[in-house]
Design an enzyme around this catalytic site. Structure first.
Site, PDB file in Angstrom:
ATOM      1  N   ASP A 188       0.923  -1.132   0.143  1.00  0.00           N
ATOM      2  CA  ASP A 188      -0.004   0.101   0.124  1.00  0.00           C
ATOM      3  C   ASP A 188       0.903   1.317  -0.143  1.00  0.00           C
ATOM      4  O   ASP A 188       1.557   1.627   0.874  1.00  0.00           O
ATOM      5  CB  ASP A 188      -1.064  -0.066   1.073  1.00  0.00           C
ATOM      6  N   GLU A 228      -1.122  -1.335  -4.660  1.00  0.00           N
ATOM      7  CA  GLU A 228      -2.270  -0.896  -5.040  1.00  0.00           C
ATOM      8  C   GLU A 228      -2.131   0.523  -5.914  1.00  0.00           C
ATOM      9  O   GLU A 228      -1.086   1.024  -5.782  1.00  0.00           O
ATOM     10  CB  GLU A 228      -2.863  -0.218  -3.595  1.00  0.00           C
ATOM     11  N   ASP A 284      -2.531   0.727   7.183  1.00  0.00           N
ATOM     12  CA  ASP A 284      -1.728   0.698   5.910  1.00  0.00           C
ATOM     13  C   ASP A 284      -1.243  -0.850   5.683  1.00  0.00           C
ATOM     14  O   ASP A 284      -1.226  -1.415   4.633  1.00  0.00           O
ATOM     15  CB  ASP A 284      -0.349   1.417   6.084  1.00  0.00           C
TER      16      ASP A 284
END
Length: 165
Positions: free
Chosen positions: A7, A68, A141
């Site tokens: 992430d 991502e 996260d």
């Protein structure tokens, strides 16, 4: 197979490492964050991210990496530093492992919940359940990075559609 999910972030980059077993289920190997201090310059922070990603790659030796994609909803200016960080992350990962995949937030939510607009709480509970964890992974996260890795584990048979060549 070991999958590293990331992430992206400049201040906080989440990571999640899972093992996809031959039976199709997945287990958490490790998760956490790489942090950079906001009082450092952008180039120094980017170098710190590169070092952090390299340490993860050496430690876990992932066969595939999922990241991502960025999503800007309101202010693109706040997303520019994250885009810089994401660029360093992508470059570091592709140099290590040619099997790098990207997923949008909607694709991740769709893959894990069946609904592309699932909220954060739903996602955290699904990640916890799918990985048979005792508690919700923290910080957020890290939980998001585990979701990215799980998304790839569940959709990797479609790999050529999402892979970076």
């Amino acid at each position: 197979m070991i999958i590293l999910g990331i992430d992206p972030g400049l201040a906080t980059m989440g990571y999640g490492v899972i093992e996809k077993r031959p039976a199709g289920d997945s287990v958490a190997v490790d998760y956490g964050v790489v942090r950079t201090p906001k009082d450092e310059t952008l180039p120094v922070r980017l170098a710190m991210l590169e070092e952090g990603v390299n340490k993860l790659l050496v430690k876990f030796k992932p066969g595939e990496i999922s990241v991502e994609e960025l999503f800007f909803s309101k202010n693109i200016t706040t997303g520019i530093p994250v885009a810089h960080a994401r660029g360093v992350i992508l470059l570091t990962c592709i140099k290590y492992c040619g099997r790098l995949y990207e997923y949008t937030p909607m694709q991740i939510k769709q893959a894990l919940t069946g609904y592309g607009r699932a909220d954060k709480v739903q996602m955290m509970h699904v990640v916890t359940s799918l990985l048979h964890l005792d508690k919700i992974p923290r910080p957020d996260d890290a939980a998001d990075a585990l979701a990215v890795a799980l998304c790839h584990a569940h959709t990797s048979r479609f790999g050529k559609m999402f892979g970076i060549k």
